[in-house]
Design an enzyme around this catalytic site. Structure first.
Site, mmCIF file in Angstrom:
data_model
loop_
_atom_site.group_PDB
_atom_site.id
_atom_site.type_symbol
_atom_site.label_atom_id
_atom_site.label_comp_id
_atom_site.label_asym_id
_atom_site.label_seq_id
_atom_site.Cartn_x
_atom_site.Cartn_y
_atom_site.Cartn_z
ATOM 1 N N GLU A 20 26.342 45.985 37.281
ATOM 2 C CA GLU A 20 27.240 46.205 38.416
ATOM 3 C C GLU A 20 26.819 47.460 39.171
ATOM 4 O OE1 GLU A 20 31.261 44.147 37.655
ATOM 5 O OE2 GLU A 20 31.381 46.163 36.858
ATOM 6 N N HIS A 40 32.584 49.994 31.939
ATOM 7 C CA HIS A 40 32.766 49.757 33.378
ATOM 8 C C HIS A 40 32.627 51.087 34.112
ATOM 9 C CE1 HIS A 40 34.466 48.700 37.220
ATOM 10 N NE2 HIS A 40 34.245 47.430 36.909
ATOM 11 N N LYS A 85 41.476 44.471 36.759
ATOM 12 C CA LYS A 85 41.692 45.920 36.886
ATOM 13 C C LYS A 85 43.197 46.240 36.783
ATOM 14 C CE LYS A 85 37.403 46.161 39.390
ATOM 15 N NZ LYS A 85 36.557 46.803 40.384
ATOM 16 N N GLY A 93 33.771 46.601 44.895
ATOM 17 C CA GLY A 93 34.943 46.749 45.744
ATOM 18 C C GLY A 93 34.625 47.191 47.161
ATOM 19 N N GLU A 99 34.179 52.346 36.481
ATOM 20 C CA GLU A 99 35.447 53.051 36.735
ATOM 21 C C GLU A 99 35.878 53.834 35.490
ATOM 22 O OE1 GLU A 99 37.612 49.638 38.142
ATOM 23 O OE2 GLU A 99 36.322 49.594 39.902
ATOM 24 N N ASN A 143 37.872 40.324 36.371
ATOM 25 C CA ASN A 143 38.357 41.644 35.961
ATOM 26 C C ASN A 143 39.493 42.022 36.909
ATOM 27 O OD1 ASN A 143 38.744 44.317 35.294
ATOM 28 N ND2 ASN A 143 36.735 45.016 36.035
ATOM 29 N N SER A 172 31.356 42.806 44.344
ATOM 30 C CA SER A 172 31.667 42.008 45.543
ATOM 31 C C SER A 172 31.183 40.559 45.459
ATOM 32 C CB SER A 172 31.117 42.688 46.802
ATOM 33 O OG SER A 172 31.709 43.975 46.947
HETATM 34 P P1 PGA Z 1 34.552 43.684 42.800
HETATM 35 O O1 PGA Z 1 34.602 44.374 41.366
HETATM 36 O O2 PGA Z 1 34.208 42.225 42.580
HETATM 37 O O3 PGA Z 1 35.905 43.879 43.382
HETATM 38 O O4 PGA Z 1 33.473 44.361 43.563
HETATM 39 C C1 PGA Z 1 33.707 44.016 40.336
HETATM 40 C C2 PGA Z 1 33.979 44.837 39.104
HETATM 41 O O5 PGA Z 1 34.233 46.050 39.215
HETATM 42 O O6 PGA Z 1 33.961 44.309 37.971
#
Ligand code: PGA
Length: 263
Positions: A178, A106, A15, A184, A108, A13, A222
């Protein structure tokens, strides 16, 4: 079928990253790694979710890879078909551009764009009706985990989705667990905690649909080359949704390799 016999998925992803030239280089490096040491198609599904403006170019680049690598949309409109919805991309338009996969829910999107379960249901429903495969994200916040609410929150998110999915459509859904506190942040759920939640999700899914036992449940938050093997070793973790580490070709390749070899 037990959770451990499901073909894993590793999806990057991206983003709101990266700039065009970097994206091109990233894809080139990733294709080169696949060329040098192929990850067998039957061992792992691999996908990349670029920014919307790069879906087409990503698809063209990935078509030249030695094995299939799916292009995944990061979002889809809650409005179907075509029409006067400025800025929107519908599921039908994605399908018309041979995009077969989309992320929905997601954290976000839920947080920064105030996407409620009603909005997410409309998105999921449109995507499924258009014949897309939905990678549906669920997960709890740190506060919810610390107050012992994690399971309830996650299972409720699955139940919300279940209210709009009709029987056969479950075959076209992949769940991504998640935990928001792990996205992140460099904090990964321990393999034990992640496996425990994945087992609960699977239990919930099997109560809702006969496809529950064969559905892929990905972990996200992560995921890195360094922790991919131990996550992949968990029976109900059938892949990874990778943010930060998918912006580095070698890391992303190693994560895919870990899932392909461990499963
Ligand atoms: P990350 O993000 O691996 O940077 O923690 C995962 C995601 O939001 O899909």
């Amino acid at each position: 079928m037990s959770g451990s016999t499901i073909k894993p998925w590793v999806v990057g992803n991206w983003k709101m990253n990266p700039m065009q030239a970097d994206a091109k280089q990233l894809l080139q490096e990733f294709k080169q790694l696949l060329q040098e040491k192929e990850i067998a198609q039957e061992k792992c599904n691999i996908g990349v979710a670029p920014v919307a403006i790069a879906l087409g170019t990503t698809q063209v680049e990935l078509a030249k890879a030695v094995r299939p690598v799916f292009t995944v949309a990061q979002d889809v409109s809650r409005f179907a078909h075509t029409g006067a919805y400025t800025g929107e991309v519908s599921a039908e338009l994605l399908k018309d551009s041979q995009i077969e996969y989309v992320l929905v829910g997601h954290s976000e999107r839920r947080e920064y764009f105030a996407e409620t379960s009603a909005v997410l249901n409309a998105k999921a429903q449109n995507a499924l009706n258009a014949g897309l495969t939905v990678i549906y994200c669920v997960g709890e916040s740190l506060e919810q985990r610390e107050s012992g609410q994690a399971e309830i929150i996650v299972l409720q998110q699955i139940c919300d989705l279940a209210s709009v999915v009709v029987a056969e459509q479950w075959q076209n859904i992949v769940i991504a667990y998640e935990p928001i506190w792990a996205i992140g942040t460099g904090k990964t759920a321990s393999p034990e905690d992640a496996q425990a939640m994945h087992a609960k999700i699977r239990e919930g899914l099997t109560q809702i649909t006969s496809y529950g036992a064969s559905m892929a449940i990905l972990y996200g938050g992560s995921v890195k080359a360094e922790n991919a093997v131990e996550l992949a070793a968990c029976p109900d973790i059938n892949g990874a949704l990778v943010g930060g580490a998918s912006l580095n070709a070698t890391s992303f390749y190693k994560i895919a390799e870990a899932f392909a070899n461990t499963k």
